[in-house]
Design an enzyme around this catalytic site. Structure first.
Site, PDB file in Angstrom:
ATOM      1  N   ASN A 152       0.806  -1.228   0.000  1.00  0.00           N
ATOM      2  CA  ASN A 152       0.000   0.000   0.000  1.00  0.00           C
ATOM      3  C   ASN A 152       0.841   1.283   0.000  1.00  0.00           C
ATOM      4  O   ASN A 152       0.369   2.323  -0.456  1.00  0.00           O
ATOM      5  CB  ASN A 152      -0.980   0.008   1.179  1.00  0.00           C
ATOM      6  CG  ASN A 152      -0.303  -0.017   2.526  1.00  0.00           C
ATOM      7  OD1 ASN A 152       0.704  -0.685   2.712  1.00  0.00           O
ATOM      8  ND2 ASN A 152      -0.853   0.711   3.488  1.00  0.00           N
ATOM      9  N   GLU A 250       4.900  -3.513  12.398  1.00  0.00           N
ATOM     10  CA  GLU A 250       3.847  -2.515  12.345  1.00  0.00           C
ATOM     11  C   GLU A 250       2.695  -3.132  11.572  1.00  0.00           C
ATOM     12  O   GLU A 250       2.849  -3.546  10.418  1.00  0.00           O
ATOM     13  CB  GLU A 250       4.338  -1.225  11.675  1.00  0.00           C
ATOM     14  CG  GLU A 250       5.427  -0.508  12.470  1.00  0.00           C
ATOM     15  CD  GLU A 250       5.025  -0.130  13.883  1.00  0.00           C
ATOM     16  OE1 GLU A 250       3.810   0.002  14.152  1.00  0.00           O
ATOM     17  OE2 GLU A 250       5.914   0.013  14.739  1.00  0.00           O
ATOM     18  N   CYS A 284      -2.911   1.962   6.710  1.00  0.00           N
ATOM     19  CA  CYS A 284      -3.076   1.445   8.071  1.00  0.00           C
ATOM     20  C   CYS A 284      -3.513   2.548   9.025  1.00  0.00           C
ATOM     21  O   CYS A 284      -4.082   2.267  10.080  1.00  0.00           O
ATOM     22  CB  CYS A 284      -1.797   0.783   8.552  1.00  0.00           C
ATOM     23  SG  CYS A 284      -0.338   1.832   8.469  1.00  0.00           S
TER      24      CYS A 284
END
Length: 482
Positions: A152, A250, A284
């Site tokens: 992404n 993460e 995110c």
């Protein structure tokens, strides 16, 4: 004809040992092939780790400013190709030109930033208790780093792992996501052109289940940095820590924006819409939940619905919001939209795929707003990773904070308010690694730490800024008695 890309191992562009390749497509027009990449094996990955290990000592002993000079030239090389890389990112991942250009610029800035940080890589001097003793610390590299990155942010996230790792004197192997690896490969082209010594940085494309697992489990790897889904991230963490490796992960988010009774409603709607629908919700840190005080709820719903409905959808080189990256991501978003309907939430706009010739082949979905969302609804609890906003009404500030924190994630959160006391309380009480006032949940400064709480992170090491260097260094204390 699609561009053919190779792995970069030990300073050489090379074909995979399997002889197999995989193609990427344009998510706005999946019949268009963008690139052809190596479908690498564990054996390819092992060769890359061995090259990084062999180069480790020499790179670690290279003066830090000399390492910085290579990073600086890498940034300049990327800058020279900014337009080309922007177009590649848009074609391969689906972002708009503005979003892709901003991401490429961020990668450039990250390399410039860590190039300058190499000038200040010394330790600290302390006063010794004994006479004729120098007492000080020295930061040394961890060793070989395995980097696993998602699709992404396919150039920014590799950049913020690669640059501090190299600045600190580590060698590395990167396994980028197979959906959009082109701009990550471009980083290694820029490093190679900048004069990076052979073996210091290596990229091996191919499935994470094979390539990623191989580099994570290799005995010569000392540190693992992973960004991706929570399910995979927890497996990575368990496997790497079991081997005694240093690990940072993460993972996902379910990020709220609280809209207080004192908020400017139009401003709040603009902030929430930007956070929810920017980059097609595929971040995110995207705003997935709006938690709105009852006194401004109806006005806010009307304003944010109007903004969502007005967004022009289409190929990223021409429109405000591009497609989702793949058919599977689109299907996942559409499934969650069905879940929201079945749970009893009110659909105020969106909820499906847009009609029209330009949408015939692409993975497009409408910006979607659900209202009357209960705090325990799945669409209020689970990460969707698409342009879907769940709006929940609350009676007061205390309830708003409770709802904001009532999820398993804790990555980013924001509040829109004109009440300074509320703002200060939210900054303190929010269970998130990034907290903002009167700003969208997305968007990060590169020189401050980034990471989450709870299931959004391993809660071990942060990324970016000085924290990015901390992960890749070990502090040695030196007593020099003369």
């Amino acid at each position: 004809m699609a561009e053919h890309y190779q792995n970069y191992v030990d300073g050489t562009w090379t074909e995979t040992l399997t002889g197999e390749t995989v193609e990427t497509v344009n998510p706005a027009s999946p019949s268009e092939t963008v690139g052809q990449y190596q479908q690498s094996s564990a054996e390819d990955a092992n060769e890359a780790v061995e090259a990084a290990s062999a180069a480790s000592d020499e790179w670690a002993s290279t003066p830090a400013p000399e390492r910085g000079a290579i990073l600086r030239q890498t940034a300049a090389n990327l800058d020279d190709r900014k337009q080309e890389l922007t177009e590649l990112l848009t074609r391969e991942e689906g972002k708009t030109h503005a979003e892709a250009g901003g991401e490429v610029q961020r990668a450039i800035d990250i390399f410039y930033y860590y190039a300058e940080k190499t000038r200040d890589m010394g330790g600290t001097v302390k006063s010794a208790s004994a006479e004729r003793t120098n007492l000080y610390t020295k930061n040394v590299p961890v060793g070989v780093a395995a980097l696993i990155t998602p699709w992404n942010y396919p150039i920014a996230i590799p950049a913020w792992k690669i640059a501090p790792a190299l600045a600190a004197g580590n060698t590395l192997v990167l396994n980028p996501a197979s959906i959009a690896p082109g701009v990550a490969v471009a980083i290694f082209e820029a490093l190679d052109d900048a004069g990076l010594p052979d073996g210091v940085a290596n990229i091996v494309t191919g499935p994470g289940s094979e390539v990623g697992d191989a580099i994570i489990s290799h005995d010569d790897v000392d540190a693992v940095s992973f960004t991706g889904s929570g399910q995979v991230g927890h497996m990575v963490y368990d496997a790497a820590t079991a081997d005694g490796k240093r690990v940072q992960t993460e993972l996902g988010g379910k990020n709220p924006t609280v809209v207080s009774a004192s908020a400017d409603v139009e401003k709040a709607a603009a902030i929430v819409a930007a956070g929810a629908f920017g980059v097609t919700g595929q971040a995110c840190t995207a705003c997935s939940r709006a938690i709105v005080h009852e006194s401004v709820y109806d006005e806010f719903v009307e304003a944010v619905t109007e903004r969502a409905a007005s967004i022009e959808i289409g190929p990223g080189d021409q429109y405000e919001m591009g497609p989702q990256v793949s058919e599977s991501e689109l299907d996942g978003t559409l499934e969650y939209i069905d879940v929201g309907k079945n749970e009893g939430a009110t659909l105020t706009t969106g909820g499906g795929q847009p009609d029209g010739d330009r949408f015939d082949d692409g993975y497009f979905v409408e910006p979607t707003v659900f209202t009357d969302v209960g705090r325990d609804f799945r669409i209020a609890q689970e990460e969707i990773f698409g342009p879907v906003l769940a709006v929940t009404e609350v009676n007061d500030f205390d309830e708003a904070v409770a709802v904001a924190n009532d999820v398993e994630y804790g990555l980013s959160a924001s509040i829109v308010t004109q009440d300074h006391t509320e703002a200060e309380r939210f900054l303190t009480e929010s269970e998130a690694g990034v907290v903002k006032v009167n700003a969208k949940t997305t968007g990060l400064e590169l020189h401050v730490p980034f990471g989450g709480f709870k299931q959004s992170s391993s809660e071990t090491w942060r990324e970016q800024g000085d924290a990015g260097l901390d992960f890749y260094t070990i502090e040695k204390t030196i007593y020099d008695n003369f």
